[in-house]
Design a protein around this motif. Structure first.
Motif, PDB file in Angstrom:
ATOM      1  N   SER A 192      14.133  39.652  35.370  1.00  0.00           N
ATOM      2  CA  SER A 192      15.259  38.952  34.748  1.00  0.00           C
ATOM      3  C   SER A 192      14.868  37.529  34.355  1.00  0.00           C
ATOM      4  O   SER A 192      15.214  37.061  33.264  1.00  0.00           O
ATOM      5  N   ASP A 193      14.133  36.834  35.219  1.00  0.00           N
ATOM      6  CA  ASP A 193      13.672  35.478  34.909  1.00  0.00           C
ATOM      7  C   ASP A 193      12.707  35.477  33.720  1.00  0.00           C
ATOM      8  O   ASP A 193      12.762  34.593  32.864  1.00  0.00           O
ATOM      9  N   ASP A 194      11.810  36.473  33.682  1.00  0.00           N
ATOM     10  CA  ASP A 194      10.878  36.579  32.559  1.00  0.00           C
ATOM     11  C   ASP A 194      11.624  36.797  31.255  1.00  0.00           C
ATOM     12  O   ASP A 194      11.280  36.220  30.222  1.00  0.00           O
ATOM     13  N   LEU A 195      12.639  37.634  31.290  1.00  0.00           N
ATOM     14  CA  LEU A 195      13.425  37.907  30.100  1.00  0.00           C
ATOM     15  C   LEU A 195      14.167  36.649  29.636  1.00  0.00           C
ATOM     16  O   LEU A 195      14.196  36.336  28.446  1.00  0.00           O
ATOM     17  N   ALA A 196      14.736  35.916  30.571  1.00  0.00           N
ATOM     18  CA  ALA A 196      15.426  34.668  30.227  1.00  0.00           C
ATOM     19  C   ALA A 196      14.443  33.673  29.611  1.00  0.00           C
ATOM     20  O   ALA A 196      14.766  32.987  28.626  1.00  0.00           O
ATOM     21  N   GLY A 197      13.254  33.579  30.167  1.00  0.00           N
ATOM     22  CA  GLY A 197      12.223  32.700  29.604  1.00  0.00           C
ATOM     23  C   GLY A 197      11.836  33.108  28.192  1.00  0.00           C
ATOM     24  O   GLY A 197      11.617  32.254  27.323  1.00  0.00           O
ATOM     25  N   SER A 198      11.773  34.410  27.944  1.00  0.00           N
ATOM     26  CA  SER A 198      11.461  34.894  26.595  1.00  0.00           C
ATOM     27  C   SER A 198      12.552  34.500  25.610  1.00  0.00           C
ATOM     28  O   SER A 198      12.266  34.123  24.469  1.00  0.00           O
ATOM     29  N   TYR A 199      13.804  34.583  26.031  1.00  0.00           N
ATOM     30  CA  TYR A 199      14.910  34.180  25.164  1.00  0.00           C
ATOM     31  C   TYR A 199      14.863  32.683  24.865  1.00  0.00           C
ATOM     32  O   TYR A 199      15.148  32.254  23.739  1.00  0.00           O
ATOM     33  N   VAL A 200      14.496  31.894  25.852  1.00  0.00           N
ATOM     34  CA  VAL A 200      14.379  30.443  25.636  1.00  0.00           C
ATOM     35  C   VAL A 200      13.252  30.153  24.651  1.00  0.00           C
ATOM     36  O   VAL A 200      13.405  29.315  23.743  1.00  0.00           O
ATOM     37  N   ASP A 201      12.121  30.832  24.802  1.00  0.00           N
ATOM     38  CA  ASP A 201      11.010  30.648  23.867  1.00  0.00           C
ATOM     39  C   ASP A 201      11.410  31.031  22.448  1.00  0.00           C
ATOM     40  O   ASP A 201      11.071  30.345  21.483  1.00  0.00           O
ATOM     41  N   LEU A 202      12.136  32.138  22.305  1.00  0.00           N
ATOM     42  CA  LEU A 202      12.584  32.577  20.994  1.00  0.00           C
ATOM     43  C   LEU A 202      13.580  31.584  20.391  1.00  0.00           C
ATOM     44  O   LEU A 202      13.522  31.277  19.193  1.00  0.00           O
ATOM     45  N   ALA A 203      14.477  31.056  21.203  1.00  0.00           N
ATOM     46  CA  ALA A 203      15.429  30.055  20.713  1.00  0.00           C
ATOM     47  C   ALA A 203      14.703  28.785  20.268  1.00  0.00           C
ATOM     48  O   ALA A 203      15.062  28.181  19.247  1.00  0.00           O
ATOM     49  N   ALA A 204      13.676  28.382  21.007  1.00  0.00           N
ATOM     50  CA  ALA A 204      12.896  27.198  20.625  1.00  0.00           C
ATOM     51  C   ALA A 204      12.197  27.425  19.290  1.00  0.00           C
ATOM     52  O   ALA A 204      12.172  26.524  18.438  1.00  0.00           O
ATOM     53  N   LEU A 205      11.639  28.611  19.088  1.00  0.00           N
ATOM     54  CA  LEU A 205      10.985  28.919  17.823  1.00  0.00           C
ATOM     55  C   LEU A 205      12.002  28.918  16.683  1.00  0.00           C
ATOM     56  O   LEU A 205      11.725  28.395  15.599  1.00  0.00           O
ATOM     57  N   ALA A 206      13.174  29.480  16.911  1.00  0.00           N
ATOM     58  CA  ALA A 206      14.209  29.490  15.876  1.00  0.00           C
ATOM     59  C   ALA A 206      14.619  28.062  15.509  1.00  0.00           C
ATOM     60  O   ALA A 206      14.792  27.744  14.324  1.00  0.00           O
ATOM     61  N   LEU A 207      14.740  27.207  16.512  1.00  0.00           N
ATOM     62  CA  LEU A 207      15.100  25.812  16.258  1.00  0.00           C
ATOM     63  C   LEU A 207      13.996  25.081  15.498  1.00  0.00           C
ATOM     64  O   LEU A 207      14.270  24.314  14.561  1.00  0.00           O
ATOM     65  N   LEU A 208      12.751  25.324  15.852  1.00  0.00           N
ATOM     66  CA  LEU A 208      11.625  24.720  15.130  1.00  0.00           C
ATOM     67  C   LEU A 208      11.582  25.195  13.680  1.00  0.00           C
ATOM     68  O   LEU A 208      11.343  24.407  12.763  1.00  0.00           O
ATOM     69  N   ALA A 209      11.803  26.494  13.470  1.00  0.00           N
ATOM     70  CA  ALA A 209      11.800  27.036  12.106  1.00  0.00           C
ATOM     71  C   ALA A 209      12.937  26.427  11.289  1.00  0.00           C
ATOM     72  O   ALA A 209      12.748  26.052  10.120  1.00  0.00           O
ATOM     73  N   TYR A 210      14.107  26.308  11.892  1.00  0.00           N
ATOM     74  CA  TYR A 210      15.257  25.714  11.216  1.00  0.00           C
ATOM     75  C   TYR A 210      14.975  24.261  10.846  1.00  0.00           C
ATOM     76  O   TYR A 210      15.222  23.833   9.712  1.00  0.00           O
ATOM     77  N   ASP A 211      14.425  23.507  11.776  1.00  0.00           N
ATOM     78  CA  ASP A 211      14.093  22.113  11.520  1.00  0.00           C
ATOM     79  C   ASP A 211      13.038  21.993  10.422  1.00  0.00           C
ATOM     80  O   ASP A 211      13.134  21.124   9.547  1.00  0.00           O
ATOM     81  N   THR A 212      12.046  22.859  10.454  1.00  0.00           N
ATOM     82  CA  THR A 212      10.990  22.830   9.444  1.00  0.00           C
ATOM     83  C   THR A 212      11.558  23.091   8.055  1.00  0.00           C
ATOM     84  O   THR A 212      11.217  22.402   7.093  1.00  0.00           O
ATOM     85  N   LEU A 213      12.440  24.084   7.955  1.00  0.00           N
ATOM     86  CA  LEU A 213      13.035  24.389   6.657  1.00  0.00           C
ATOM     87  C   LEU A 213      13.952  23.276   6.168  1.00  0.00           C
ATOM     88  O   LEU A 213      14.004  22.986   4.969  1.00  0.00           O
ATOM     89  N   LEU A 214      14.671  22.638   7.078  1.00  0.00           N
ATOM     90  CA  LEU A 214      15.560  21.539   6.685  1.00  0.00           C
ATOM     91  C   LEU A 214      14.796  20.320   6.179  1.00  0.00           C
ATOM     92  O   LEU A 214      15.233  19.638   5.253  1.00  0.00           O
ATOM     93  N   THR A 215      13.677  20.035   6.806  1.00  0.00           N
ATOM     94  CA  THR A 215      12.933  18.816   6.463  1.00  0.00           C
ATOM     95  C   THR A 215      11.793  19.059   5.479  1.00  0.00           C
ATOM     96  O   THR A 215      11.104  18.111   5.104  1.00  0.00           O
ATOM     97  N   LEU A 216      11.608  20.296   5.033  1.00  0.00           N
ATOM     98  CA  LEU A 216      10.495  20.615   4.139  1.00  0.00           C
ATOM     99  C   LEU A 216      10.539  19.837   2.823  1.00  0.00           C
ATOM    100  O   LEU A 216       9.497  19.318   2.392  1.00  0.00           O
ATOM    101  N   PRO A 217      11.688  19.704   2.156  1.00  0.00           N
ATOM    102  CA  PRO A 217      11.682  18.909   0.905  1.00  0.00           C
ATOM    103  C   PRO A 217      11.224  17.462   1.117  1.00  0.00           C
ATOM    104  O   PRO A 217      10.427  16.937   0.326  1.00  0.00           O
ATOM    105  N   SER A 218      11.698  16.831   2.172  1.00  0.00           N
ATOM    106  CA  SER A 218      11.263  15.455   2.453  1.00  0.00           C
ATOM    107  C   SER A 218       9.794  15.417   2.834  1.00  0.00           C
ATOM    108  O   SER A 218       9.067  14.481   2.456  1.00  0.00           O
ATOM    109  N   GLU A 219       9.349  16.417   3.580  1.00  0.00           N
ATOM    110  CA  GLU A 219       7.937  16.463   3.977  1.00  0.00           C
ATOM    111  C   GLU A 219       7.043  16.596   2.757  1.00  0.00           C
ATOM    112  O   GLU A 219       5.995  15.944   2.681  1.00  0.00           O
TER     113      GLU A 219
END
Length: 118
Positions: free
Chosen positions: A34-61
């Protein structure tokens, strides 16, 4: 909870039967999974947030980083931004595929992520 649905690559005989006579070791095993699964969900959420941030700031970048001359600030920006995305992708892939990382790969990722951004 049907753990075979969460971890289809494991044999269902490895999961304990849920009853009142469950041993403490079986409880620990379920908690670990259960802890491993929760950690996997946190990792996936972090990746989704990074992807979202990258797409939002791509024009300025593109405007302020990619279309200008390479300077120290450009290099520092790129070293701070892209290794984190790479490590996040590798971490989520490892979580999904359930691939244990070898020691050498862990050291390599540590050097890329932490030593490059210092």
């Amino acid at each position: 909870m049907d753990l075979s649905a969460l971890y289809p690559y494991l044999d269902s005989s490895q999961f304990p039967v849920h009853d009142h006579h469950m041993s403490s070791q079986q409880s620990v095993d379920i908690q670990t999974i259960s802890d491993d699964l929760a950690g996997s969900y946190v990792d996936l959420a972090a990746l989704a947030l990074l992807a979202y941030d990258t797409l939002l700031t791509l024009p300025s970048e593109i405007t302020y980083i990619w279309r200008r001359r390479v300077r120290l600030g450009t290099v520092l920006y790129l070293l701070a931004r892209y290794p984190a995305i790479l490590v996040s992708i590798i971490t989520v892939y490892r979580d999904i595929a359930n691939i244990p990382l070898e020691y050498d790969i862990c050291v390599f990722l540590y050097i890329i992520l932490y030593r490059s951004s210092v």
